[in-house]
Design a protein around this motif. Structure first.
Motif, mmCIF file in Angstrom:
data_model
loop_
_atom_site.group_PDB
_atom_site.id
_atom_site.type_symbol
_atom_site.label_atom_id
_atom_site.label_comp_id
_atom_site.label_asym_id
_atom_site.label_seq_id
_atom_site.Cartn_x
_atom_site.Cartn_y
_atom_site.Cartn_z
ATOM 1 N N ALA B 122 0.841 -1.206 0.000
ATOM 2 C CA ALA B 122 0.000 0.000 0.000
ATOM 3 C C ALA B 122 0.873 1.251 0.000
ATOM 4 O O ALA B 122 0.612 2.208 -0.729
ATOM 5 C CB ALA B 122 -0.930 -0.012 1.212
ATOM 6 N N GLN B 125 2.557 1.720 -3.392
ATOM 7 C CA GLN B 125 1.604 2.169 -4.403
ATOM 8 C C GLN B 125 1.250 3.645 -4.203
ATOM 9 O O GLN B 125 1.330 4.449 -5.130
ATOM 10 C CB GLN B 125 0.360 1.285 -4.297
ATOM 11 C CG GLN B 125 -0.702 1.593 -5.333
ATOM 12 C CD GLN B 125 -2.030 0.975 -4.945
ATOM 13 O OE1 GLN B 125 -2.083 -0.030 -4.223
ATOM 14 N NE2 GLN B 125 -3.119 1.580 -5.399
ATOM 15 N N HIS B 126 0.897 4.003 -2.961
ATOM 16 C CA HIS B 126 0.400 5.363 -2.728
ATOM 17 C C HIS B 126 1.497 6.423 -2.720
ATOM 18 O O HIS B 126 1.223 7.594 -2.910
ATOM 19 C CB HIS B 126 -0.413 5.404 -1.428
ATOM 20 C CG HIS B 126 -1.700 4.629 -1.513
ATOM 21 N ND1 HIS B 126 -2.763 5.036 -2.282
ATOM 22 C CD2 HIS B 126 -2.071 3.445 -0.953
ATOM 23 C CE1 HIS B 126 -3.750 4.143 -2.183
ATOM 24 N NE2 HIS B 126 -3.349 3.166 -1.379
ATOM 25 N N THR B 127 2.725 6.007 -2.453
ATOM 26 C CA THR B 127 3.823 6.989 -2.500
ATOM 27 C C THR B 127 4.429 7.078 -3.891
ATOM 28 O O THR B 127 5.231 7.959 -4.158
ATOM 29 C CB THR B 127 4.958 6.616 -1.535
ATOM 30 O OG1 THR B 127 5.438 5.316 -1.898
ATOM 31 C CG2 THR B 127 4.492 6.608 -0.089
ATOM 32 N N ARG B 128 4.082 6.145 -4.752
ATOM 33 C CA ARG B 128 4.637 6.010 -6.096
ATOM 34 C C ARG B 128 6.156 5.798 -6.081
ATOM 35 O O ARG B 128 6.867 6.236 -6.978
ATOM 36 C CB ARG B 128 4.250 7.224 -6.966
ATOM 37 C CG ARG B 128 2.747 7.198 -7.295
ATOM 38 C CD ARG B 128 2.391 8.231 -8.317
ATOM 39 N NE ARG B 128 2.441 9.562 -7.728
ATOM 40 C CZ ARG B 128 2.665 10.669 -8.412
ATOM 41 N NH1 ARG B 128 2.877 10.621 -9.699
ATOM 42 N NH2 ARG B 128 2.681 11.839 -7.809
ATOM 43 N N SER B 136 10.691 8.266 -4.288
ATOM 44 C CA SER B 136 9.609 8.597 -5.215
ATOM 45 C C SER B 136 10.045 9.732 -6.138
ATOM 46 O O SER B 136 10.929 10.522 -5.792
ATOM 47 C CB SER B 136 8.359 9.002 -4.434
ATOM 48 O OG SER B 136 8.634 10.146 -3.644
ATOM 49 N N ASP B 171 -5.595 -0.085 4.519
ATOM 50 C CA ASP B 171 -6.638 0.933 4.348
ATOM 51 C C ASP B 171 -6.277 2.270 4.963
ATOM 52 O O ASP B 171 -6.753 3.313 4.524
ATOM 53 C CB ASP B 171 -7.958 0.443 4.977
ATOM 54 C CG ASP B 171 -8.491 -0.778 4.241
ATOM 55 O OD1 ASP B 171 -8.065 -0.985 3.087
ATOM 56 O OD2 ASP B 171 -9.328 -1.508 4.821
ATOM 57 N N PRO B 174 -3.552 5.644 2.897
ATOM 58 C CA PRO B 174 -3.816 6.931 2.218
ATOM 59 C C PRO B 174 -4.005 8.084 3.204
ATOM 60 O O PRO B 174 -3.479 9.183 2.987
ATOM 61 C CB PRO B 174 -5.108 6.656 1.425
ATOM 62 C CG PRO B 174 -5.109 5.175 1.226
ATOM 63 C CD PRO B 174 -4.465 4.581 2.444
ATOM 64 N N LEU B 177 -0.664 9.209 4.703
ATOM 65 C CA LEU B 177 0.131 9.996 3.749
ATOM 66 C C LEU B 177 -0.472 11.380 3.552
ATOM 67 O O LEU B 177 0.254 12.376 3.420
ATOM 68 C CB LEU B 177 0.229 9.259 2.413
ATOM 69 C CG LEU B 177 1.001 7.935 2.447
ATOM 70 C CD1 LEU B 177 0.968 7.262 1.076
ATOM 71 C CD2 LEU B 177 2.450 8.164 2.880
#
Lengths: 401, 181, 465
Positions: B122, B125-128, B136, B171, B174, B177
């Motif tokens: 997770a 993915q969310h930090t790329r 990132s 969950d 996000p 972040l």
């Protein structure tokens, strides 16, 4: 009180009494809860008498090895003209263990007090608390508590105004499992790579900075303060009548696939089955417990059936084919792929090996590669024999094991 | 925030290892020199102040560069090679620049059985960040798997710089972040 | 690697780090101890490349020896081996990380013996490698010892790289000729060429060590432009003759004349003793100069340094009557016979090398001495037996490592003949006999005997001087 859950009635709450009670963190709050009475008592006593009481209580090291604390303290020979040191092992690096973290987060002054008593008892003027670098919050609380104690004259050249010098310093680690091993910790504190030392010489002869040193776990030192305040007989009330070798209460950290993870304080000899099911709530809904590591990741894993028959003290876990270790209970349920998880644990040891001894440096990396191959479906029957033989080769043949 | 360099984090993250064009600015000046002097009083040897000194460097610069190792060596009367050996032993010292937010997710067995790998994914993915250890594209994040953070009962624990988060789930990533400045 | 079983001990003990205690019973070859060592060997080998055929250490590799003694016959390791690139550590040292077993001897030596911790263990676990700081090389004057200390082929000498296989080398006990410390050494020779000089242990002089300038300065022992045959001046030019004719001609030049001797401080005590006898018999003087350089101590070993005076036998030359320093030609007058005994003349004024006659006893015939009347070719120190006296007065033997070129003979042999031909003591044809005569006539050497010097030498009866 309990944390993060309420205390269970069957717990024997001594060290964890103020977990979750934010006021106990401050000097004023700690004093209001009876704090520093034990230290005041200690500084008025002959050091040897403190050692005797701790010896009589049967208190044993809570960090993993279970060595009798009073006996360890008696190895120190005060008055030989050398500086002596107390080290407090707050590295708590054993996977599955997180009890010292809660002691330091909620009752930092309990540890300052325990360190000061321990230092005085062994004839040391200086105690260092070595806290792992990842414990940012415990570090913050401990630094605050030490500063408060100095400002209030509890520590320093004239501790509690009683004419004795007691210094306590907090030292921050930087990410190395092996620094939980006592001689590696000393090397690390001295500004070296955290390689364990070859023993002998033992720390009581040549430890920190080459000087006589005693090293105790956080929980041990905090328990010692309670022992001193309440007496050896009081402490011995906990334990199995048929096993005088394990006395007092013990904090167990519980994690993994369990309904209520957290810290629990129970009397020595508590039935493991009741512990897992009644106190910790048993497996997650719809699951069954498959296996348990009862004393931190370095002790042998046992099946659920073996766990159900075990008694929670040093001898009880040995009888069940494992060890009490640091009291970190890791629970695996029937949803877990054990090969995957053991491979993951192997990777931990390969990552953390200090590289000093070839058996560990190469052996941990080799077992990881084999286990990951088996996990990926590429194993052979010979791999199992090889794993067993690598295990034999590593056991007992390196500085730390 | 002990790890994070403030506004310059992104620029640092893109600087090649150890070869900045700008001349090296010493760490131990002013208050930091005083801090080090105070630390030295706690120990009978200068060498014992090495780990604390390296922490001061990392807090000031976000990582421990080779010139910084040399500066520490000089301050503590050690050799630069000795300091390098110690720095590289301890995984919390960064030998390379990292993102403004250094995210460490515990994936050792006790957390692993509670789904820590999903938490790692997770974050990636969310930090790329894309992959472990990479920073990132915006220079804000570096995500790594870390070995046992010592909070196994609060799976999955995550450290973002010096902030310690408990019971993180995929969950909740996000929101975590989103709250970062 | 040295695990042994000690009765009543809970686990096996590393022998190298365990002190013996009263009542210990140690089992070196018990099955438990052997199994453990085999286990360690297996671990050391899983990531070690099987590149012995191209490794300089092969033949003198402890890992190879131990594996041969008690290792497994085959490997159970199926995974890929670890790879790290080769790194130039500076100085004379190359690091081949793949072969490294992380014993850390090199790191500890540089830290505790050389007192310049330029090496470290970097990283941990199986990622660990020996490392150094960028820009800080192994340039310490004694850094090359890490190559000898390395038990495997991980630290290699660039000078010796791919030069020879260990088993092709002939070895002779020697003494480093490159300064007055007198470090004990081994000269290693292949095809009559010295290819390496390594330390030989002597607790009283150099423990186990040899400095880099010393160990790397051996090529002069192989120089090709040697004086190879006796020559005498005939019809204005030097012409080859046999040894008898050359000695006879030299003796006749000496007859009734005083001499001035330029004696190299690289000559043996035996040669210098005989030269001294010649000076005494003929009347005259003897002198020498010595090249100097900066002193470089090895701080972990008491009284061990690369000394400022860069020749092996300065002390011997002084003891045996030769004046050091100043103008070595000060005693030379044109009515004397000049004897140049392998002394370096390149720094001297060539026009001042004038005398009634010039006798060259040398390993070479320098241009400045092309006016010589007699040339007596001699062996260099690698080609003869003899003794040197180090700066503390210790007298140490060195042995012949290779053959001398052409008709060249050891200086003591040549001088023994010359002394006899000039009317002195009868010739002695064994270096031990010459040394015996020296010991009988000179206080510093009194009580010493050739055999008794052994491999570690002897101090004069009164102790170090």
């Amino acid at each position: 009180m309990g944390y993060p859950h309420q205390s269970h009635p069957r717990e024997a709450v001594v060290l964890s009494k103020h977990f979750g009670d934010a006021e106990a963190r401050t000097l004023a709050g700690w004093k209001a809860r009876g704090g520093y009475q034990a230290l005041e008592m200690a500084l008025g006593m002959a050091a040897a008498d403190i050692v005797t009481i701790v010896k009589d209580s049967g208190l044993r090291g809570r960090g993993g090895a279970g060595f009798p604390t009073g006996v360890k303290w008696s190895f120190m020979k005060p008055g030989d003209g050398k500086p002596h040191y107390l080290c407090c092992n707050a590295d708590e690096s054993e996977p599955g263990t997180f009890k010292d973290r809660e002691i330091m987060r909620w009752t930092p002054h309990a540890l300052v007090e325990g360190c000061a008593i321990g230092a005085y008892a062994i004839g040391a003027e200086t105690a260092y608390i070595y806290i792992r670098g990842e414990f940012t919050e415990p570090l913050e609380w401990m630094n605050k508590a030490v500063k408060e104690a100095y400002d209030a004259g509890i520590l320093g050249a004239n501790a509690m105004g009683m004419g004795k010098r007691v210094d306590v310093h907090v030292h921050k680690g930087a990410g190395a499992y092996i620094c939980g091993e006592e001689t590696a910790l000393m090397n690390s504190l001295e500004g070296r790579r955290g390689n364990p030392r070859i023993k002998p010489p033992f720390p009581a002869v040549a430890g920190l900075f080459g000087k006589p040193t005693t090293i105790n776990n956080v929980e041990t030192l905090v328990a010692a303060a309670h022992v001193l305040k309440n007496g050896a007989a009081w402490y011995k009330q906990w334990g199995r009548p048929d096993n005088p070798k394990s006395t007092g209460t013990k904090l167990f950290s519980v994690c993994g696939n369990i309904a209520r993870p957290g810290n629990y304080e129970v009397p020595m000899g508590f039935p493991f089955k009741d512990f897992l099911w009644d106190l910790c709530g048993g497996p997650l809904p719809g699951r069954k417990i498959k296996a348990v590591i009862p004393g931190g990741s370095s002790v042998p894993i046992i099946t659920a059936e073996e766990a159900e028959g075990a008694l929670m003290d040093y001898e009880g876990f040995v009888a069940a084919g494992t060890m009490l270790g640091s009291g970190g209970v890791i629970v695996f349920d029937d949803a877990q792929n054990m090969v995957k998880q053991i491979a993951r644990l192997a990777r931990f040891y390969a990552h953390e090996s200090c590289a000093q001894c070839s058996q560990c440096r190469e052996g941990t990396a080799w077992t990881t590669k084999i286990l990951e191959r088996i996990r990926d479906g590429q194993g052979t029957m010979e791999d199992l024999d090889t794993l067993l033989s690598i295990g034999d080769s590593m056991t007992g043949n390196s500085s730390a094991s | 925030m002990s790890h994070g360099p403030s506004a310059s984090g992104g620029a640092l993250a893109r600087a090649p290892h150890g070869h900045d064009d700008t001349p090296y600015q010493p760490v131990f000046v002013g208050d930091r020199r005083k801090d080090l002097d105070a630390i030295l009083l706690k120990y009978p040897t200068k060498m014992a102040a090495l780990l604390p000194a390296l922490w001061i460097v990392q807090e000031a610069r976000g990582w421990v560069s080779e010139p910084a190792m040399a500066e520490v060596a000089k301050a503590l009367e050690l050799t630069p090679a000795y300091v390098k050996g110690v720095v590289s032993f301890y995984t919390m010292y960064h030998q390379h620049p990292v993102g403004k937010y250094f995210v460490q997710v515990c994936t050792t067995t006790p957390c692993n059985v509670c789904g820590a790998e999903d938490v790692v994914n997770a974050f990636l993915q969310h930090t790329r960040c894309g992959e472990l250890g990479a920073t990132s594209p915006d220079g804000r994040f570096t995500v790594i798997e870390v070995e046992c953070l010592g909070a196994c009962g609060f799976a999955t624990p995550v450290m973002i710089n010096s902030d310690f988060l408990e019971s993180v789930t995929p969950d909740s990533v996000p929101d975590i972040l989103a709250e970062l400045p | 690697m040295c695990l042994v079983e000690v009765e009543k001990a809970p686990k096996l003990a590393p022998a190298c780090a365990t002190s013996v205690m009263e009542g210990n019973v140690v089992h070196v070859h018990s099955p438990k101890a052997r199994d453990a060592r085999q286990g360690v060997l297996e671990m050391l080998l899983i990531n070690h490349p099987l590149d012995c055929p191209i490794c300089d250490q092969a033949g003198e590799c402890e890992l190879q020896d131990y594996t041969f003694q008690e290792g497994r016959a085959d490997s159970r390791y199926q995974e890929p081996k670890r790879f790290n690139p080769v790194e130039d550590f500076g100085g004379d040292v190359l690091y081949v990380a793949n072969r490294c077993i992380l014993c850390t001897r090199c790191v500890r030596y540089m830290d505790t013996v050389a007192d310049e911790a330029v090496l470290c263990v970097s990283e941990r676990g199986d990622r660990a490698v020996i490392s150094k700081f960028e820009g800080e090389d192994l340039t310490h004057a004694w850094a090359g010892n890490v190559v000898d200390l390395c038990p495997v082929g991980a630290l290699l000498s660039k000078d010796f790289l791919n030069k020879a296989r260990a088993w092709e080398l002939d070895r002779a006990a020697s003494v480093c000729p490159n300064c007055t410390q007198g470090c004990n050494s081994v000269l290693e020779v292949r095809d009559n060429t010295v290819v390496r000089m390594k330390p030989r242990s002597n607790d009283a002089v150099n423990q186990f060590y040899l400095c880099d300038p010393g160990r790397l300065d051996y090529r002069w022992l192989n120089r090709a432009d040697r004086a190879e045959q006796p020559m005498v001046r005939s019809h204005g030019a030097l012409a080859p003759v046999d040894w008898e004719a050359a000695i006879a001609q030299a003796a006749s030049l000496l007859k009734g004349n005083a001499v001035h001797v330029l004696a190299s401080p690289m000559l043996s005590n035996e040669a210098l003793f005989l030269l001294g006898q010649l000076v005494k018999a003929q009347g005259g003087s003897g002198a020498f100069t010595v090249m100097t350089g900066p002193e470089a101590p090895l701080s972990g070993v008491p009284d061990l340094a690369l000394r400022a005076e860069r020749a092996a036998n300065v002390r011997g030359a002084e003891l045996l009557g030769f004046a050091k320093g100043g103008n070595p030609l000060a005693g030379l007058t044109t009515d004397k016979v000049l004897i140049v005994a392998d002394h370096d003349v390149s720094h001297l004024d060539a026009t001042a090398l004038k005398a009634k006659a010039v006798i060259v006893i040398g390993t070479t015939l320098p241009t400045a001495l092309s006016h010589a009347d007699v040339v007596l070719p001699i062996a260099n120190m690698a080609e003869e037996e003899g003794t040197f006296t180090n700066l503390r007065g210790r007298v140490q033997r060195y042995f012949q490592a290779k053959a001398a070129p052409g008709l060249a003979r050891p200086a003591w042999f040549v001088l023994s003949d010359l002394v006899a031909a000039a009317g002195g003591a009868p010739a002695r044809y064994a270096p031990g006999e010459v040394f015996g005569a020296l010991a009988a006539s000179h206080a510093h050497f009194a009580g010493m005997n050739w055999e008794g010097l052994g491999l570690s030498g002897a101090l004069p009866a009164g102790g170090a001087a």
